[in-house]
Design an enzyme around this catalytic site. Structure first.
Site: not given
Ligand code: ASP
Length: 340
Positions: A66, A200, A218, A228-231, A251-254
């Site tokens: 990941s 991440t 990540t 899509r861009v996460g946190d 880390t997690g559901s960004g």
């Protein structure tokens, strides 16, 4: 969230958090990343360089699949990378998102910091910037990412992140068109996507004199909608560093976590006097109040070398592993915190 094999480490259960400088702390079992950052510090590198070295190691090793190339293919099968680095002495940030063709995302983030007046470059333009700066351009696809993608296609593109579209996204791979009348809530409970679909490396390094640096890297979320861009690359969300208070990384559901800027909140809590552990818990609780089932964890460290972590408890995720190296351990030690 796959456990790296071949790691035989001392397990220490919180709340053991002896303050000791310098300090390297990072998310998950990414031991070699911790070791790389620690060796860099021992060799005289700055905390910023050490954080970059740690995250680079994870990108090279494709930590858990990941981080780095060959993981988390998007809806078109492409792997793209998100990363950031932050200098808590100067409050400079370099970040890249949706980076294509270049493996060393945290290196490109550092180049944004060092060679531009900007903070954040995204997508194809970030890749062209990287190529112009001498980073190697190569295919980020591997047999593994190809397999993940073909399996997903053969499962009618399940699971996916679409909602409020025709046809029902559980029936087909699209193309989708928006429904005129939106449902008031999300189509499914947020954060219920397979725990293995993302992770991440988030790393905080505190130097001997309390200088704080943080970095993340990540490949985002598997089967994400392209773009899509996460946190992780967002300052204050994926990580934050301020040498007058401390550092934090997530880390997690960004998609959910970035709405709450948990890293910024945790650092501000530490500035106000909270312990790293309490600061992490407050930031996780703030998200949990609105999204009880979200998947996520946070690591926190203050300028005297105190550290802590917190995570949101949910089925299959009751404790969160993270790595620490400081003057007392003199090398990577795996620790765990019970989720709240
Ligand atoms: N936070 C990352 C993202 O949403 C993934 C993870 O850490 O699990 O892109």
């Amino acid at each position: 969230m796959m456990i790296q094999t071949g790691i035989f480490l001392l397990f220490v259960f919180l709340p053991v958090s002896p303050a000791s400088l310098p300090l390297v702390i990072n998310t998950w079992h990414f031991e070699n990343a911790t070791a790389a950052a620690w060796s860099a510090l021992q060799a005289g590198s700055s905390p910023l360089d050490a954080a970059q070295a740690g995250c680079t190691r994870c990108e090279q090793e494709q930590c858990d699949g990941s981080v780095g190339f060959g993981g988390s293919p998007d809806e078109r099968g492409e792997t793209t990378l998100d990363a950031m680095i932050m200098n808590g002495d100067t409050m400079e940030v370099g970040a890249v998102a949706n980076l294509r063709r270049v493996k060393n995302a945290v290196g490109v983030a550092r180049a944004v910091m060092d060679y531009t007046d900007h903070t954040f470059l995204v997508g194809e333009s970030a890749s062209v910037f990287a190529e112009d700066m001498g980073f190697k351009s190569e295919d980020l696809t591997t047999n593994r990412s190809r397999d993940i993608f073909s399996q997903w296609l053969s499962q009618k593109c399940q699971p996916n992140y679409r909602k409020n579209v025709f046809p029902d996204p559980s029936m087909s791979c699209g193309p989708y068109t928006p429904k005129a009348k939106l449902h008031s809530g999300p189509r499914r409970k947020p954060g219920l996507i397979d725990l293995r679909s993302h992770d991440t490396i988030g790393m905080i390094v505190i130097g001997q004199n309390g200088q704080v640096a943080a970095a993340t890297s990540t490949n985002g979320a598997t089967n994400k909608v392209p773009g899509r861009v996460g946190d992780s690359p967002v300052a204050g969300a994926g990580a934050y560093a301020d040498s007058s208070a401390g550092g934090a990384a997530a880390t997690g559901s960004g998609d959910i976590m970035m709405r709450f800027l948990p890293s910024y909140l945790a650092v501000e809590m530490m500035r106000a006097g909270a312990s790293p552990s309490a600061a992490c818990k407050t930031a996780i609780t703030r998200i949990k109040e609105r999204y009880p089932d979200f998947f996520g964890a946070l690591i926190c460290a203050n300028t005297t070398g105190g550290y802590g972590a917190a995570c949101n408890k949910r089925p299959g995720f009751t404790e969160f592993p993270f790595m620490v190296s400081n003057a007392q351990t003199n090398g990577p030690v795996l620790q765990k915190v019970d989720c709240i």
